[in-house]
Design an enzyme around this catalytic site. Structure first.
Site, PDB file in Angstrom:
ATOM      1  CD  GLN A  96     -28.133  19.528 -25.727  1.00  0.00           C
ATOM      2  OE1 GLN A  96     -28.254  20.746 -25.590  1.00  0.00           O
ATOM      3  NE2 GLN A  96     -28.178  18.957 -26.919  1.00  0.00           N
ATOM      4  CB  SER A 155     -20.597  18.243 -29.625  1.00  0.00           C
ATOM      5  OG  SER A 155     -20.525  18.565 -30.992  1.00  0.00           O
ATOM      6  CB  ALA A 156     -17.090  22.378 -31.120  1.00  0.00           C
ATOM      7  CB  THR A 200      -3.589  15.446 -39.883  1.00  0.00           C
ATOM      8  OG1 THR A 200      -2.526  14.646 -40.392  1.00  0.00           O
ATOM      9  CG2 THR A 200      -3.115  16.885 -39.736  1.00  0.00           C
ATOM     10  CB  CYS A 213     -30.233  11.526 -34.705  1.00  0.00           C
ATOM     11  SG  CYS A 213     -30.037  11.698 -32.929  1.00  0.00           S
TER      12      CYS A 213
END
Length: 391
Positions: A186, A207-208, A245, A334
């Site tokens: 955050q 996280s992106a 990958t 979530c």
């Protein structure tokens, strides 16, 4: 009427920079593990993104391990607990992706006013460490790896005023040295990622999609001297730390979003959002006399407001505001349909009734003063009707 999105802590709209970079990355045909020109081109795109993420969070590119999410990054960090000589423990105010692995019972970080529970400053780490030996009856020893967030996702509270939580060391018979997994999901992109000198956590996760990048890509930041042992094994990608990958398109979007987020921080964009949040809180507080503003006097994220109106269920508020054109939440996002009292607020000392009546409003860089004015007018109108029905 145009909808107003005020749930940016759950996910935030993709930045133009990320979208543009991802479209360009779609033309990369090589596998980053291949040695030919096409493979090297793909590898170069991944490494540029690695440097962009590293610049945002204050580490070296080699310390960035790309994953499929912050949740996967958390699992990868927890899997290293044996290297730290003990069990893993998470504070009850942590995100579910960390508490689900906890093997010990630790006390709440904050009291009901959002303050550190009687401690602060230099005493904070020793206070946590002295309690890291408070274990469940069936646990196997002291907590050697402890999860602590730089910012709470539901309340926005910053336990160390925005500083990343470092590893801690104490000299007592019951609590030895411990390492920290710090959740910066955050805070990254909203405030600078700040360390106290050379003191850093063992790991950070992020996280992106929380900072304007794509969903489905995150990162573990590894500050330890050892490479993390992979939990996904196979081709040995990510220097053997996470096989599979690489998601080139997602990683490139992550990097572009991180770079854009760094520019916004430098330009003071989040100070402007904080001013809007303060206006919103003051507007609501002037009329909603029974509403509790969680952590109002604590240092918080610039965009996050958590409020609870006893008797008015958070689920009902979310639905009513959704029908009126506003997207808010009743806690961390979530799982679909999850409705229960906030475990974060319960851990902070609020009773079940109050915790079940909390909502979170989280602003974004696209939020305007008109947006918060409209929200305040609509919410206060519904709060007035609630009070009338309850009288």
């Amino acid at each position: 009427m145009q909808r107003v999105y005020l749930d940016h802590n759950a996910t935030t709209p993709m930045r133009t920079e990320a979208r543009t970079a991802m479209v360009a990355a779609m033309d990369l045909i090589g596998n980053p593990s291949s040695v030919h020109a096409e493979g090297r081109s793909a590898k170069g795109a991944v490494e540029r993104a690695r440097s962009q993420v590293a610049n945002l969070v204050g580490c070296t590119p080699a310390q960035v391990v790309f994953t499929g999410s912050a949740t996967e990054a958390a699992a990868l960090a927890v899997a290293q607990k044996d290297q730290h000589g003990g069990i893993f423990a998470a504070l009850p105010t942590e995100h579910d992706c960390l508490t689900v692995w906890s093997e010990a019972t630790l006390p709440a970080l904050h009291d009901a006013n959002g303050r550190l529970s009687g401690q602060g400053g230099g005493e904070f780490l020793n206070w946590i460490a002295s309690r890291s030996s408070i274990l469940d009856p069936n646990s196997n020893g002291p907590a050697a790896l402890v999860a602590m967030s730089a910012a709470n996702s539901e309340t926005g509270i910053l336990p160390l005023g925005g500083q990343v939580v470092p590893n801690g060391y104490v000299n007592t018979a019951q609590a030895g040295p411990y390492s920290v997994v710090c959740d910066i999901t955050q805070i990254a992109g909203k405030r600078p990622v700040v360390y106290d000198g050379d003191h850093r956590p063992a790991y950070m996760i992020l996280s992106a999609h929380k900072l304007g990048g794509p969903k489905g890509v995150g990162a573990l930041i590894n500050f330890t001297a050892d490479d993390p042992r992979a939990i996904l094994r196979g081709g040995g990608q990510e220097m053997g730390r996470r096989s599979g990958t690489e998601n080139i398109i997602g990683i490139v979007g992550f990097g572009a979003a991180a770079q854009a987020a760094q520019a916004d921080l430098s330009n003071g964009r989040w100070e402007e959002i904080e001013e809007l949040r303060i206006i919103l809180e003051n507007t609501l507080a002037a009329d909603a006399k029974t509403t509790i503003f969680v952590g109002k006097d604590a240092t918080r994220l610039p965009n996050t407001m958590c409020i609870a109106t006893p008797g008015w269920k958070g689920e009902a508020q979310v639905i009513q505001m959704d029908l009126a054109g506003f997207a808010i939440s009743a806690g961390s996002a979530c799982s679909s349909g999850k409705v229960k009292a906030s475990t974060v607020l319960r851990a902070m000392g609020y009773d079940e009734e109050t915790a079940s009546c909390a909502i979170r409003v989280s602003l974004g860089l696209d939020t305007t003063e008109r947006d918060i004015q409209r929200f305040a007018e609509t919410w206060l109108e519904k709060e007035k009707k609630f009070r009338a029905r309850a009288a």
